[in-house]
Design a protein around this motif. Structure first.
Motif, short mmCIF file in Angstrom:
data_model
loop_
_atom_site.label_atom_id
_atom_site.label_comp_id
_atom_site.label_asym_id
_atom_site.label_seq_id
_atom_site.Cartn_x
_atom_site.Cartn_y
_atom_site.Cartn_z
N GLN A 65 0.82 -1.21 0.00
CA GLN A 65 0.00 0.00 0.00
C GLN A 65 0.86 1.26 0.00
OE1 GLN A 65 -3.42 -0.22 2.60
NE2 GLN A 65 -3.46 1.99 2.88
N GLU A 66 1.96 1.25 0.76
CA GLU A 66 2.88 2.39 0.75
C GLU A 66 3.52 2.57 -0.62
OE1 GLU A 66 4.99 3.36 4.85
OE2 GLU A 66 5.22 1.24 4.32
N ARG A 67 3.91 1.47 -1.24
CA ARG A 67 4.53 1.55 -2.57
C ARG A 67 3.56 2.12 -3.59
NH1 ARG A 67 6.55 -3.58 -0.99
NH2 ARG A 67 5.14 -4.68 -2.42
N PHE A 68 2.28 1.77 -3.44
CA PHE A 68 1.24 2.30 -4.32
C PHE A 68 1.18 3.82 -4.17
CE2 PHE A 68 -2.93 3.31 -5.91
CZ PHE A 68 -3.26 2.31 -6.81
N GLY A 69 1.13 4.29 -2.91
CA GLY A 69 1.05 5.72 -2.65
C GLY A 69 2.26 6.49 -3.14
N VAL A 70 3.45 5.91 -2.91
CA VAL A 70 4.69 6.54 -3.38
C VAL A 70 4.65 6.72 -4.89
CG1 VAL A 70 7.16 6.13 -3.73
CG2 VAL A 70 6.15 5.78 -1.47
N ARG A 71 4.19 5.72 -5.58
CA ARG A 71 4.16 5.78 -7.05
C ARG A 71 3.15 6.81 -7.55
NH1 ARG A 71 2.01 1.45 -11.23
NH2 ARG A 71 3.00 2.22 -13.12
N VAL A 72 1.98 6.89 -6.92
CA VAL A 72 1.00 7.90 -7.31
C VAL A 72 1.61 9.29 -7.15
CG1 VAL A 72 -1.21 8.97 -6.75
CG2 VAL A 72 -1.01 6.48 -6.76
N ARG A 73 2.23 9.55 -5.99
CA ARG A 73 2.83 10.87 -5.73
C ARG A 73 3.93 11.15 -6.75
NH1 ARG A 73 5.07 12.04 0.17
NH2 ARG A 73 2.84 12.27 0.60
#
Length: 283
Positions: free
Chosen positions: A18-26
């Motif tokens: 979930q953190e990796r998903f957020g990092v990539r969106v940002r």
């Protein structure tokens, strides 16, 4: 400056899915010099929603992942947000389960045993929703994840509907039909579904009564699949993880124990009679 109040929480790109998903969106958003509100407008969501996704305070959903793919022009590529969402979704499932479901979809024979809960392929959608609602109340998953789990179950069941359906044998511990899930009306419809299952030409349903006592060989969920090449795989699940086993030296004893279980359990006619008896208490 972004119009949405931004939580600049530093995320770990090597952290949880979930953190990796957020990092990539940002990262992709900032590379395009979009604010959270600008990305949100392209997707049909709010800037606060995007902020929560980026900071891993809200788990992404499949519609969000698909909207991100459209916004960033990733549709049809090998590195979509939908693929990344699937990794998160499967990660929320019991370990080993997605691989098992993939094999179940093409199996020639399926043997199921469960304690306390009706096995997934036999559940009604409202029974499944009630099970997941309990998980939400306990704080183990979010409401969105609960919806996604029910959707996953529906897709799993749909995969078993095919021109040549698998032979399905289900042995249920008596607790499965006496443990009331979702209230009396939901349970009544679930028990009716079990009766419908027993009436199909490719199914066999048996109740393992409480009086079996020590003769019941399993104390947890056990699934056995006979594949098209006649090989057998076993999937044994505990509360936290599952294990898919293909080794004949360990699968053969499980198959033998399952046959013993089926022999000691009630016949299908007796099982249907017991289920109907329980139904009288739910109507």
């Amino acid at each position: 400056m972004e119009s949405t109040l931004v939580n600049r929480k530093k995320l770990n790109p090597d952290g949880s899915p979930q953190e990796r998903f957020g990092v990539r969106v940002r990262r992709l958003r900032e590379a395009r010099k979009w604010t959270q509100d600008e990305l949100a407008a392209r997707m049909g969501y709010s800037g606060r929603h995007i902020s929560a996704i980026e900071t891993a305070n809200k788990p992404p959903t499949l519609p969000v992942a698909r909207a991100l793919d459209i916004a960033f022009g990733l549709e049809g590529t090998l590195d979509t947000f939908e693929r990344q969402w699937n990794e998160i979704e499967n990660g929320a499932l019991v370990e080993g389960f997605p691989e098992y479901v993939g094999k179940e979809a093409t199996a020639a024979e399926i043997r199921l045993f469960d304690v306390g809960l009706v096995p997934g392929p036999l559940q009604t959608s409202e029974y499944a929703a009630a099970v997941e609602a309990g998980n939400v109340k306990r704080g183990s998953i979010t409401a969105e994840q609960a919806t996604e789990r029910v959707d996953y179950l529906i897709r799993r069941q749909a995969a078993l509907v095919r021109p040549l359906p698998p032979m399905m044998i289900a042995v249920l511990d008596e607790s499965c039909i006496r443990h009331c899930i979702g209230g009396l009306e939901v349970m009544e419809r679930q028990l009716a579904r079990l009766i419908e299952f027993a009436e199909q030409p490719n199914t066999s349903l048996h109740i393992a009564p409480f009086v079996m006592g020590e003769l019941r060989p399993f104390n947890r969920s056990v699934n056995l699949l006979t594949l098209a090449d006649r090989s057998v795989v076993a999937y044994v699940e505990s509360q936290a993880r599952g294990y898919l086993d293909r080794e004949i030296t360990s699968v053969a004893p499980l198959m033998r124990a399952y046959h013993q279980l089926q022999t000691e359990a009630l016949s299908q006619a007796e099982s249907v009679a017991v289920i109907n008896q329980v139904r009288k208490g739910t109507s």
